[in-house]
Design a protein around this motif. Structure first.
Motif, PDB file in Angstrom:
ATOM      1  N   LEU A 122       0.820  -1.211   0.000  1.00 23.23           N
ATOM      2  CA  LEU A 122       0.000   0.000   0.000  1.00 23.23           C
ATOM      3  C   LEU A 122       0.857   1.266   0.000  1.00 23.23           C
ATOM      4  O   LEU A 122       0.499   2.268  -0.619  1.00 23.23           O
ATOM      5  CB  LEU A 122      -0.933  -0.005   1.217  1.00 23.23           C
ATOM      6  CG  LEU A 122      -2.049  -1.052   1.181  1.00 23.23           C
ATOM      7  CD1 LEU A 122      -2.687  -1.202   2.559  1.00 23.23           C
ATOM      8  CD2 LEU A 122      -3.101  -0.672   0.143  1.00 23.23           C
ATOM      9  N   SER A 123       2.008   1.203   0.695  1.00 23.13           N
ATOM     10  CA  SER A 123       2.872   2.382   0.773  1.00 23.13           C
ATOM     11  C   SER A 123       3.498   2.727  -0.570  1.00 23.13           C
ATOM     12  O   SER A 123       3.989   3.836  -0.767  1.00 23.13           O
ATOM     13  CB  SER A 123       3.971   2.160   1.814  1.00 23.13           C
ATOM     14  OG  SER A 123       4.854   1.126   1.408  1.00 23.13           O
ATOM     15  N   GLN A 124       3.493   1.784  -1.503  1.00 25.19           N
ATOM     16  CA  GLN A 124       4.064   2.023  -2.830  1.00 25.19           C
ATOM     17  C   GLN A 124       3.058   2.660  -3.790  1.00 25.19           C
ATOM     18  O   GLN A 124       3.411   3.005  -4.918  1.00 25.19           O
ATOM     19  CB  GLN A 124       4.563   0.704  -3.416  1.00 25.19           C
ATOM     20  CG  GLN A 124       5.734   0.103  -2.653  1.00 25.19           C
ATOM     21  CD  GLN A 124       6.102  -1.283  -3.145  1.00 25.19           C
ATOM     22  OE1 GLN A 124       5.401  -1.873  -3.966  1.00 25.19           O
ATOM     23  NE2 GLN A 124       7.210  -1.820  -2.650  1.00 25.19           N
ATOM     24  N   ILE A 125       1.806   2.813  -3.337  1.00 24.02           N
ATOM     25  CA  ILE A 125       0.769   3.376  -4.196  1.00 24.02           C
ATOM     26  C   ILE A 125       0.669   4.871  -3.916  1.00 24.02           C
ATOM     27  O   ILE A 125       0.380   5.279  -2.787  1.00 24.02           O
ATOM     28  CB  ILE A 125      -0.592   2.697  -3.933  1.00 24.02           C
ATOM     29  CG1 ILE A 125      -0.470   1.176  -4.109  1.00 24.02           C
ATOM     30  CG2 ILE A 125      -1.660   3.265  -4.868  1.00 24.02           C
ATOM     31  CD1 ILE A 125      -1.710   0.423  -3.707  1.00 24.02           C
ATOM     32  N   PRO A 126       0.906   5.712  -4.897  1.00 20.39           N
ATOM     33  CA  PRO A 126       0.807   7.167  -4.673  1.00 20.39           C
ATOM     34  C   PRO A 126      -0.598   7.553  -4.214  1.00 20.39           C
ATOM     35  O   PRO A 126      -1.600   7.022  -4.698  1.00 20.39           O
ATOM     36  CB  PRO A 126       1.113   7.755  -6.064  1.00 20.39           C
ATOM     37  CG  PRO A 126       1.869   6.683  -6.771  1.00 20.39           C
ATOM     38  CD  PRO A 126       1.326   5.387  -6.271  1.00 20.39           C
ATOM     39  N   GLY A 127      -0.658   8.474  -3.246  1.00 22.83           N
ATOM     40  CA  GLY A 127      -1.938   8.956  -2.765  1.00 22.83           C
ATOM     41  C   GLY A 127      -2.587   8.070  -1.731  1.00 22.83           C
ATOM     42  O   GLY A 127      -3.749   8.280  -1.373  1.00 22.83           O
ATOM     43  N   VAL A 128      -1.860   7.056  -1.230  1.00 21.57           N
ATOM     44  CA  VAL A 128      -2.385   6.141  -0.212  1.00 21.57           C
ATOM     45  C   VAL A 128      -1.512   6.238   1.035  1.00 21.57           C
ATOM     46  O   VAL A 128      -0.293   6.207   0.953  1.00 21.57           O
ATOM     47  CB  VAL A 128      -2.417   4.684  -0.719  1.00 21.57           C
ATOM     48  CG1 VAL A 128      -2.829   3.730   0.394  1.00 21.57           C
ATOM     49  CG2 VAL A 128      -3.364   4.553  -1.904  1.00 21.57           C
ATOM     50  N   GLU A 129      -2.158   6.350   2.192  1.00 23.24           N
ATOM     51  CA  GLU A 129      -1.432   6.439   3.466  1.00 23.24           C
ATOM     52  C   GLU A 129      -1.997   5.423   4.454  1.00 23.24           C
ATOM     53  O   GLU A 129      -3.194   5.418   4.725  1.00 23.24           O
ATOM     54  CB  GLU A 129      -1.556   7.839   4.062  1.00 23.24           C
ATOM     55  CG  GLU A 129      -0.866   7.988   5.411  1.00 23.24           C
ATOM     56  CD  GLU A 129      -1.102   9.337   6.051  1.00 23.24           C
ATOM     57  OE1 GLU A 129      -0.539   9.598   7.140  1.00 23.24           O
ATOM     58  OE2 GLU A 129      -1.874  10.141   5.473  1.00 23.24           O
ATOM     59  N   VAL A 130      -1.132   4.568   4.987  1.00 17.71           N
ATOM     60  CA  VAL A 130      -1.541   3.605   6.016  1.00 17.71           C
ATOM     61  C   VAL A 130      -1.452   4.286   7.376  1.00 17.71           C
ATOM     62  O   VAL A 130      -0.377   4.672   7.825  1.00 17.71           O
ATOM     63  CB  VAL A 130      -0.662   2.344   5.990  1.00 17.71           C
ATOM     64  CG1 VAL A 130      -1.080   1.386   7.108  1.00 17.71           C
ATOM     65  CG2 VAL A 130      -0.759   1.654   4.631  1.00 17.71           C
ATOM     66  N   LEU A 131      -2.604   4.437   8.025  1.00 17.35           N
ATOM     67  CA  LEU A 131      -2.645   5.135   9.317  1.00 17.35           C
ATOM     68  C   LEU A 131      -2.242   4.242  10.476  1.00 17.35           C
ATOM     69  O   LEU A 131      -1.769   4.741  11.502  1.00 17.35           O
ATOM     70  CB  LEU A 131      -4.060   5.672   9.565  1.00 17.35           C
ATOM     71  CG  LEU A 131      -4.598   6.705   8.574  1.00 17.35           C
ATOM     72  CD1 LEU A 131      -6.001   7.134   8.984  1.00 17.35           C
ATOM     73  CD2 LEU A 131      -3.673   7.912   8.497  1.00 17.35           C
ATOM     74  N   GLY A 132      -2.450   2.930  10.335  1.00 11.99           N
ATOM     75  CA  GLY A 132      -2.117   2.056  11.450  1.00 11.99           C
ATOM     76  C   GLY A 132      -2.441   0.612  11.153  1.00 11.99           C
ATOM     77  O   GLY A 132      -3.022   0.274  10.119  1.00 11.99           O
ATOM     78  N   GLU A 133      -2.053  -0.262  12.094  1.00 16.72           N
ATOM     79  CA  GLU A 133      -2.280  -1.697  11.978  1.00 16.72           C
ATOM     80  C   GLU A 133      -2.860  -2.216  13.285  1.00 16.72           C
ATOM     81  O   GLU A 133      -2.495  -1.737  14.368  1.00 16.72           O
ATOM     82  CB  GLU A 133      -0.978  -2.432  11.680  1.00 16.72           C
ATOM     83  CG  GLU A 133      -0.238  -1.942  10.454  1.00 16.72           C
ATOM     84  CD  GLU A 133       1.137  -2.580  10.326  1.00 16.72           C
ATOM     85  OE1 GLU A 133       1.402  -3.566  11.072  1.00 16.72           O
ATOM     86  OE2 GLU A 133       1.955  -2.102   9.518  1.00 16.72           O
ATOM     87  N   ALA A 134      -3.747  -3.196  13.184  1.00 16.37           N
ATOM     88  CA  ALA A 134      -4.334  -3.830  14.365  1.00 16.37           C
ATOM     89  C   ALA A 134      -4.245  -5.339  14.205  1.00 16.37           C
ATOM     90  O   ALA A 134      -4.536  -5.877  13.138  1.00 16.37           O
ATOM     91  CB  ALA A 134      -5.791  -3.402  14.536  1.00 16.37           C
ATOM     92  N   GLY A 135      -3.848  -6.015  15.283  1.00 17.39           N
ATOM     93  CA  GLY A 135      -3.697  -7.464  15.235  1.00 17.39           C
ATOM     94  C   GLY A 135      -4.909  -8.220  15.726  1.00 17.39           C
ATOM     95  O   GLY A 135      -4.924  -9.449  15.699  1.00 17.39           O
ATOM     96  N   ASP A 136      -5.945  -7.509  16.176  1.00 15.66           N
ATOM     97  CA  ASP A 136      -7.175  -8.163  16.630  1.00 15.66           C
ATOM     98  C   ASP A 136      -8.355  -7.236  16.377  1.00 15.66           C
ATOM     99  O   ASP A 136      -8.194  -6.033  16.154  1.00 15.66           O
ATOM    100  CB  ASP A 136      -7.088  -8.527  18.120  1.00 15.66           C
ATOM    101  CG  ASP A 136      -6.930  -7.296  18.999  1.00 15.66           C
ATOM    102  OD1 ASP A 136      -7.967  -6.691  19.346  1.00 15.66           O
ATOM    103  OD2 ASP A 136      -5.780  -6.925  19.328  1.00 15.66           O
ATOM    104  N   GLY A 137      -9.552  -7.801  16.441  1.00 18.68           N
ATOM    105  CA  GLY A 137     -10.749  -7.043  16.109  1.00 18.68           C
ATOM    106  C   GLY A 137     -11.080  -5.935  17.084  1.00 18.68           C
ATOM    107  O   GLY A 137     -11.574  -4.875  16.689  1.00 18.68           O
ATOM    108  N   ILE A 138     -10.816  -6.151  18.359  1.00 22.05           N
ATOM    109  CA  ILE A 138     -11.137  -5.137  19.373  1.00 22.05           C
ATOM    110  C   ILE A 138     -10.254  -3.909  19.196  1.00 22.05           C
ATOM    111  O   ILE A 138     -10.716  -2.764  19.250  1.00 22.05           O
ATOM    112  CB  ILE A 138     -10.990  -5.738  20.785  1.00 22.05           C
ATOM    113  CG1 ILE A 138     -12.030  -6.847  20.984  1.00 22.05           C
ATOM    114  CG2 ILE A 138     -11.148  -4.659  21.846  1.00 22.05           C
ATOM    115  CD1 ILE A 138     -11.897  -7.604  22.286  1.00 22.05           C
TER     116      ILE A 138
END
Length: 252
Positions: free
Chosen positions: A21-37
């Protein structure tokens, strides 16, 4: 900028998704979560436009997470990325924009994101389907009474544009105002005239007399626009077939 949250319990897959995703222009990853909660907490805090969801999440599985997201902001774009091919029905019931089955090619992610970017930049395209609501929908205005805290609010149903869910509350958008209530969509739906109002999605009830356009949005869903507001609603694929029959459109 198209903002993204990744909900995935496998650290290696999270890394792959973030890197892709970081290689796609105009896309920013805000964060990651390892579980649903954790994912639902981060969604409420960061308000991403797109969320990648795995089905097999600890704490709260992907379908449960998607339903919670839909209850907070149904306009969030959900992309399931999972090893389980058997949950497509449940996924698209909560408006999944796409459903990727592992192992998938990384180019598929890029194509999906580019399609989203293009659609985000073209939020007012030429209408795909235009229709006139059935004559039966033009009935004498009914009154809808809703409870708002300790008050009772009386609304003319002809003034209601749509009813949806936001921040775990039911929101009624009228020609003049936006009202919140703790009543459920199901409770309100039961009291609305069925020849005028249509449950287009688990998170939306729309006034057919207010609909302006219906156009494809995502893999198996549609987007509804209205007269008198910039707010949009969603139309699930199974509901689209039902609506075509109600409106007696050619080919339905």
């Amino acid at each position: 900028m198209l903002t993204v949250l990744i909900a995935e319990d496998d650290p290696a897959m999270r890394h792959i998704l973030r890197k892709t995703l970081s290689q796609i222009p105009g896309v920013e990853v805000l964060g990651e979560a390892g579980d649903g909660i954790t994912a639902i907490k981060m969604m409420e805090e960061l308000n991403p436009r797109v969320i990648f969801i795995d089905i097999d999440l600890p704490g709260k599985n992907g379908v449960e997470l998607a339903r919670d997201i839909c209850d907070i902001n149904p306009q969030t774009i959900l992309i399931f990325a999972t090893a389980y091919p058997d949950y497509t029905h449940e996924a698209f019931e909560v408006y999944a924009y796409d459903y990727l089955v592992k192992p998938f090619k990384l180019d598929r992610i890029k194509k999906t994101m580019e399609r989203i970017k293009q659609q985000e930049a073209q939020r007012a395209p030429v209408p795909v389907k235009e229709f006139t609501p059935p004559v039966a929908a033009r009935t004498t205005p009914a009154r809808l009474v809703i409870r708002q805290h300790e008050n009772l609010i009386f609304l003319d149903t002809q003034d209601i544009i749509l009813i949806t869910r936001e921040d775990r509350k039911t929101v009624i958008l009228t020609r003049e105002e936006k009202l919140n209530t703790t009543e459920s969509l199901n409770s309100i739906e039961e009291r609305l005239p069925g020849n005028t109002f249509f449950r287009s999605h688990r998170a939306y009830i729309v006034n057919l007399n207010m609909v302006r356009e219906i156009r494809p949005w995502g893999k198996n869903s549609y987007e509804i626009t209205f007269s008198g507001t910039q707010q949009k609603a969603l139309l699930a694929s199974n509901k689209a077939r039902e609506l075509e029959k109600i409106l007696a459109l050619p080919g339905s």
